[in-house]
Design a protein around this motif. Structure first.
Motif, short mmCIF file in Angstrom:
data_model
loop_
_atom_site.label_atom_id
_atom_site.label_comp_id
_atom_site.label_asym_id
_atom_site.label_seq_id
_atom_site.Cartn_x
_atom_site.Cartn_y
_atom_site.Cartn_z
N ASN A 152 0.85 -1.18 0.00
CA ASN A 152 0.00 0.00 0.00
C ASN A 152 0.90 1.25 0.00
O ASN A 152 1.76 1.40 0.86
CB ASN A 152 -0.89 -0.02 1.24
CG ASN A 152 -1.84 1.15 1.29
OD1 ASN A 152 -1.43 2.29 1.49
ND2 ASN A 152 -3.12 0.87 1.12
N PRO A 153 0.73 2.14 -0.97
CA PRO A 153 1.69 3.25 -1.12
C PRO A 153 1.75 4.19 0.08
O PRO A 153 2.83 4.70 0.41
CB PRO A 153 1.20 3.98 -2.38
CG PRO A 153 -0.21 3.53 -2.59
CD PRO A 153 -0.29 2.14 -2.05
N VAL A 154 0.64 4.43 0.75
CA VAL A 154 0.65 5.31 1.91
C VAL A 154 1.44 4.68 3.05
O VAL A 154 2.27 5.32 3.70
CB VAL A 154 -0.79 5.64 2.36
CG1 VAL A 154 -0.77 6.47 3.64
CG2 VAL A 154 -1.54 6.36 1.25
N LEU A 155 1.19 3.40 3.29
CA LEU A 155 1.90 2.70 4.37
C LEU A 155 3.37 2.52 4.02
O LEU A 155 4.25 2.62 4.89
CB LEU A 155 1.25 1.34 4.64
CG LEU A 155 -0.28 1.31 4.81
CD1 LEU A 155 -0.73 -0.04 5.33
CD2 LEU A 155 -0.74 2.42 5.73
N LYS A 156 3.64 2.24 2.77
CA LYS A 156 5.04 2.06 2.33
C LYS A 156 5.83 3.35 2.52
O LYS A 156 6.98 3.32 2.96
CB LYS A 156 5.08 1.62 0.87
CG LYS A 156 6.49 1.39 0.35
CD LYS A 156 6.50 0.64 -0.98
CE LYS A 156 5.91 1.44 -2.09
NZ LYS A 156 6.06 0.75 -3.41
N ARG A 157 5.22 4.49 2.19
CA ARG A 157 5.92 5.76 2.36
C ARG A 157 6.26 6.01 3.82
O ARG A 157 7.38 6.44 4.15
CB ARG A 157 5.03 6.88 1.83
CG ARG A 157 5.66 8.26 1.83
CD ARG A 157 6.74 8.36 0.75
NE ARG A 157 8.07 8.12 1.28
CZ ARG A 157 9.11 7.79 0.53
NH1 ARG A 157 8.96 7.63 -0.78
NH2 ARG A 157 10.29 7.59 1.07
N ALA A 158 5.30 5.73 4.72
CA ALA A 158 5.55 5.92 6.15
C ALA A 158 6.68 5.02 6.63
O ALA A 158 7.55 5.44 7.41
CB ALA A 158 4.27 5.65 6.94
N LEU A 159 6.69 3.78 6.14
CA LEU A 159 7.72 2.83 6.55
C LEU A 159 9.09 3.25 6.03
O LEU A 159 10.09 3.24 6.78
CB LEU A 159 7.36 1.43 6.02
CG LEU A 159 8.37 0.31 6.29
CD1 LEU A 159 8.57 0.12 7.79
CD2 LEU A 159 7.88 -0.99 5.65
N ILE A 160 9.18 3.64 4.76
CA ILE A 160 10.46 4.05 4.18
C ILE A 160 11.00 5.29 4.90
O ILE A 160 12.19 5.36 5.22
CB ILE A 160 10.30 4.31 2.67
CG1 ILE A 160 10.07 2.99 1.94
CG2 ILE A 160 11.53 5.02 2.10
CD1 ILE A 160 9.72 3.15 0.47
N ASP A 161 10.14 6.25 5.15
CA ASP A 161 10.58 7.46 5.85
C ASP A 161 11.14 7.12 7.23
O ASP A 161 12.16 7.68 7.66
CB ASP A 161 9.42 8.45 5.99
CG ASP A 161 9.02 9.10 4.67
OD1 ASP A 161 9.80 8.98 3.69
OD2 ASP A 161 7.93 9.71 4.62
#
Length: 423
Positions: A61-70
């Motif tokens: 999921n792109p929103v969750l992935k962005r939070a994880l990567i950050d």
């Protein structure tokens, strides 16, 4: 779709014979996004499995992935046991604000370990500690996990046999509609509790799934669940709801027991609580039950901070807007139901029944081996579905909550074709 023979040699020669899902889907998956998976050769599969319910918001999921990567890029804590961290604080505050308080649920939150069975083990231990009794009542066709305590309250004979030792201190009772409506609800259970000659030790707790996923998509009626909650209160037993697969919005509401209007004493949550497929589980319980001594139930990986990050992002993204997700899930569920009705009408002699709630549905066949053949043909046609039930006689549909109506229609068309071509 033409599928070339993948190179499975290292899996077949080195990996244990215990592997299972890969046998039904003999390819090597390489990437995934949303409700689609792709193998090494580029073949596309529509996913009606969703990580056995661990991917309610789809793959990557792109929103969750962005939070994880950050979080990872700023060197956020990844492993913290049960130390206090900023990621854990953010999750706890968000869970309280968006899940517990709006539902007026008083629960304390315990992080027992990363898997669902660990949450169940902690729930059973706590119930026994609180009540000072050993016995736990479960239900026919229940599934609660693969560790010994969880197996003792699981119904499946094949899974129980794998323990290799006697599984004790668990007593099964009939699940809702086990006798096809011919026996009054809880007649046997209550008689045993009140009869001093029954041989049933006074239970500490009752553990139940509102919808039995592995057991064959058996749906408990709200009135049955309410009667069970009342029985537990009358008989001084704790009520444990195992919401590991059916929680986090799978049936519509965030918790699957909300429709019944009950407040269990203990609730186990796992699978999609992290939102991203990262290992994480919770054991929730009423404050007066929190009699643990520090470290009395612990685990090295109960502080999975990357999972806290994605869990927080999932709650903020999908559960901050009141009942929007719940309404969408119910609408998607009605779409699946209409598709199953059409399949059943076309194959009246083959399909025994369909059943489900929200975005978990099952279709049972008279020929118990038919479901396996349908799942195999669906895979060949580019659809991932699994089977469930004590004899794998049920096709189980468990798509992501974020699946689109067009994707649902596509999957239902493939399923209908698979049923027709395995007649």
């Amino acid at each position: 779709m033409t599928i070339t023979q993948p190179d499975l040699s290292v899996f077949e020669t080195l990996e244990s014979e215990v592997r299972s899902y890969c046998r039904g889907w003999p390819t090597v998956f390489d990437r995934a996004r949303g409700s689609r998976m792709y193998d090494e050769d580029g073949h596309e599969y529509l996913d009606f499995f969703a990580g056995a319910g661990s991917l309610n918001y789809g793959h990557n999921n792109p929103v969750l992935k962005r939070a994880l990567i950050d979080y990872l890029e700023r060197d956020g804590v990844t492993h913290g046991l049960d130390m206090s961290t900023s990621a854990k604080r953010a999750f706890l505050q968000t869970f309280q604000d968006l899940v517990l308080r709006p539902r007026d649920l008083p629960y304390k939150v315990m992080f027992p370990g990363p898997t669902g069975t660990n949450a169940v083990e902690s729930a059973l231990k706590l119930a026994r500690k609180v009540k000072g009794r050993e016995a736990i009542v479960s239900f026919t066709n229940a599934f609660h996990g693969m560790s010994l305590g969880s197996l003792a309250v699981t119904g499946n004979a094949f899974k129980r046999a794998g323990a290799g030792i006697p599984l004790v201190h668990g007593t099964p009772m009939p699940f809702d509609n086990y006798f096809d409506g011919t026996v009054e609800d809880f007649l046997w259970f209550e008689r045993l509790l009140e009869d001093q000659g029954s041989g049933l030790n006074k239970p500490a707790a009752v553990i139940v799934e509102t919808v039995q996923g592995e057991g064959g998509i058996n749906v408990a009626r709200p009135e049955w669940l309410r009667a069970l909650a009342e029985l537990c209160e009358r008989q001084d037993m704790l009520l444990i709801v195992d919401d590991i697969q059916m929680g986090c919005g799978r049936t519509g509401a965030f918790f699957s027991f909300e429709e019944a209007g009950i407040t269990p004493d203990i609730v186990t949550v796992s699978k999609s609580i992290s939102g991203y497929g990262l290992p994480m589980s919770l054991c929730l319980f009423k404050p007066e039950l929190d009699i643990w001594e520090p470290g009395e139930h612990n685990g090295t990986f109960r502080g999975n901070n990357p999972a806290f990050v994605t869990a927080t992002a999932a709650l903020e993204s999908y559960w901050a807007d009141g009942s929007a997700m719940e309404k969408q899930t119910r609408a998607r569920g009605e779409q699946i139901e209409q598709g199953l009705i059409a399949i059943c009408e076309e194959h009246l002699a083959d399909v025994k029944e369909y059943r489900g709630r929200g975005l978990v549905w099952g279709m049972e066949f008279h020929d118990k081996e038919r479901a396996g053949r349908v799942a195999h043909r669906a895979f060949e046609l580019g659809l991932l579905v699994e089977t469930s039930g004590p004899e794998s006689e049920v096709i189980k549909l468990l798509p992501a909550l974020t699946i689109t109506p067009d994707e649902l229609d596509e999957g239902l068309r493939v399923l209908a074709r698979a049923v027709t071509e395995t007649a």
